[in-house]
Design an enzyme around this catalytic site. Structure first.
Site, PDB file in Angstrom:
ATOM      1  N   HIS A   1      -0.840   0.491 -10.093  1.00  0.00           N
ATOM      2  CA  HIS A   1      -1.447  -0.502  -9.198  1.00  0.00           C
ATOM      3  C   HIS A   1      -1.956  -1.706  -9.996  1.00  0.00           C
ATOM      4  O   HIS A   1      -3.145  -2.029 -10.002  1.00  0.00           O
ATOM      5  CB  HIS A   1      -2.581   0.116  -8.383  1.00  0.00           C
ATOM      6  CG  HIS A   1      -2.882  -0.647  -7.121  1.00  0.00           C
ATOM      7  ND1 HIS A   1      -3.422  -0.058  -6.004  1.00  0.00           N
ATOM      8  CD2 HIS A   1      -2.702  -1.956  -6.806  1.00  0.00           C
ATOM      9  CE1 HIS A   1      -3.572  -0.966  -5.051  1.00  0.00           C
ATOM     10  NE2 HIS A   1      -3.143  -2.131  -5.517  1.00  0.00           N
TER      11      HIS A   1
ATOM     12  N   GLU B   1      -3.283   7.480  -4.576  1.00  0.00           N
ATOM     13  CA  GLU B   1      -3.580   7.030  -5.934  1.00  0.00           C
ATOM     14  C   GLU B   1      -5.058   7.198  -6.269  1.00  0.00           C
ATOM     15  O   GLU B   1      -5.911   7.088  -5.383  1.00  0.00           O
ATOM     16  CB  GLU B   1      -3.143   5.585  -6.122  1.00  0.00           C
ATOM     17  CG  GLU B   1      -3.790   4.571  -5.195  1.00  0.00           C
ATOM     18  CD  GLU B   1      -3.191   3.182  -5.354  1.00  0.00           C
ATOM     19  OE1 GLU B   1      -3.967   2.259  -5.661  1.00  0.00           O
ATOM     20  OE2 GLU B   1      -1.978   3.024  -5.150  1.00  0.00           O
TER      21      GLU B   1
ATOM     22  N   ARG C   1       0.861  -1.177   0.000  1.00  0.00           N
ATOM     23  CA  ARG C   1       0.000   0.000   0.000  1.00  0.00           C
ATOM     24  C   ARG C   1       0.897   1.227   0.000  1.00  0.00           C
ATOM     25  O   ARG C   1       1.967   1.233   0.620  1.00  0.00           O
ATOM     26  CB  ARG C   1      -0.890   0.032   1.250  1.00  0.00           C
ATOM     27  CG  ARG C   1      -2.058  -0.928   1.223  1.00  0.00           C
ATOM     28  CD  ARG C   1      -3.189  -0.395   0.354  1.00  0.00           C
ATOM     29  NE  ARG C   1      -4.427  -1.132   0.570  1.00  0.00           N
ATOM     30  CZ  ARG C   1      -4.862  -2.114  -0.219  1.00  0.00           C
ATOM     31  NH1 ARG C   1      -4.139  -2.477  -1.279  1.00  0.00           N
ATOM     32  NH2 ARG C   1      -5.999  -2.717   0.035  1.00  0.00           N
TER      33      ARG C   1
END
Length: 327
Positions: free
Chosen positions: A286, A268, A239
């Site tokens: 991601h 993000e 993360r």
């Protein structure tokens, strides 16, 4: 929006980014109410909140006590993804709500991305690709890369399912591995470091694959980066919150560390312009589990956990905080 109300049916909230496989994965036994963001939930028609019995969380949308308290009859939250720091697990446990996630089906995919991101960062693949496309190779040879896997030692920040899968790949690549976690992992032979700074001093690469949330926020900070040193590479597939992003930018700019490979970010999809301007960082959107086959398997697990629960059977993947097995 919901497709109707019936006391004979089970009302479910589909909460988060649209996922057609999940939205089309339920029989007529279920009534679906679809909302993508927390503000959207305010449009839920009167009377529906009390009817909702389950939630499919399809992305990193806030699912905290403020949200959950509006739905007094929720029995289960079936969440897409392994990480569940966006869900208030403590609230769920206190209110007898079971939470499930989607581990295992994405383990190997994320491990593949972690190793690929490590190699791409160390060997400057993105920079080399741009070199060929620019035409520079026609006039001069590409310079030798400073980074290599051959003289490195990796410190894993986390040694869960995915961490172990990454470590297996590093073993096959003849790269030594040690790890940091709060407690030693059962059955793991790699050297364990209870102190992250001490591990950073002993290695030159960190691969971060630990859960997010308050307990790991800014775990990889300026002190850790200083300990890692000027040959240091940091790869994050966990993360964005686990790394102090401002400290990372400064470390990359100043040469405190050599490079970074990032699949996740603090805010993000917003990525700091300072990071995007750097040449010694590889940035991915991601994509750790983002293949069609793996995301489909994750979608199906979200559906299956809900169907099992309302069929009176044990769910497949309850999180540790809510370990109830069946209704």
């Amino acid at each position: 929006m919901g497709t109707g109300i019936s006391s004979d049916k089970i009302d479910l909230l589909i909460y988060g980014p649209s996922k057609p496989l999940i939205e089309n994965g339920f029989s007529d036994q279920f009534v679906l109410h679809k909302y993508e963001t927390q503000p959207d939930l305010e449009r839920l028609p009167p009377g529906i909140a009390e009817k909702l019995r389950g939630i499919a969380v399809t992305g990193l949308v806030p699912t905290n006590g403020a949200v959950l308290s509006k739905y007094p009859n929720i029995e289960i939250i079936s969440s897409f993804g392994v990480g569940y720091d966006h869900i208030d697990a403590k609230y769920a446990a206190e209110h007898n709500i079971i939470v499930t996630n989607t581990p295992d089906v994405l383990t190997e995919e994320v491990a593949d991305v972690a190793l690929g991101l490590f190699i791409a960062t160390a060997r400057e693949f993105i920079k080399a690709d741009k070199y060929v496309r620019s035409g520079l190779w026609l006039t001069q040879g590409y310079p030798l890369t400073v980074g290599s896997l051959r003289d490195r030692k990796v410190g894993m920040v986390g040694m869960g399912r995915i961490g172990q899968a990454i470590a297996r790949r590093l073993d096959a690549s003849l790269v030594p591995v040690v790890y940091h976690s709060r407690n030693p992992a059962a059955g793991i032979a790699y050297q364990h470091y209870p102190n992250l700074v001490e591990m950073a001093k002993a290695v030159d690469t960190l691969i971060v694959i630990t859960p997010g949330g308050p307990s790991t926020a800014n775990l990889v900070n300026a002190e850790v980066m200083q300990a890692l040193g000027p040959r240091g590479i940091i790869v994050n597939v966990a993360r964005g919150s686990v790394i102090d992003e401002s400290a990372l930018i400064q470390a990359l700019k100043s040469g405190t560390i050599l490079a970074a490979g990032l699949d996740v970010f603090a805010q993000e999809p917003k990525v700091p312009d300072e990071l995007k301007a750097l040449q010694n960082v590889v940035l991915l959107p991601h994509v750790g589990s983002a293949s069609v086959v793996t995301r489909n398997a994750m979608d199906q697990m979200v559906i299956d956990n809900l169907k099992l629960w309302f069929g009176g059977k044990p769910v497949m993947t309850p999180i540790p905080e809510t370990p109830v097995k069946a209704r």
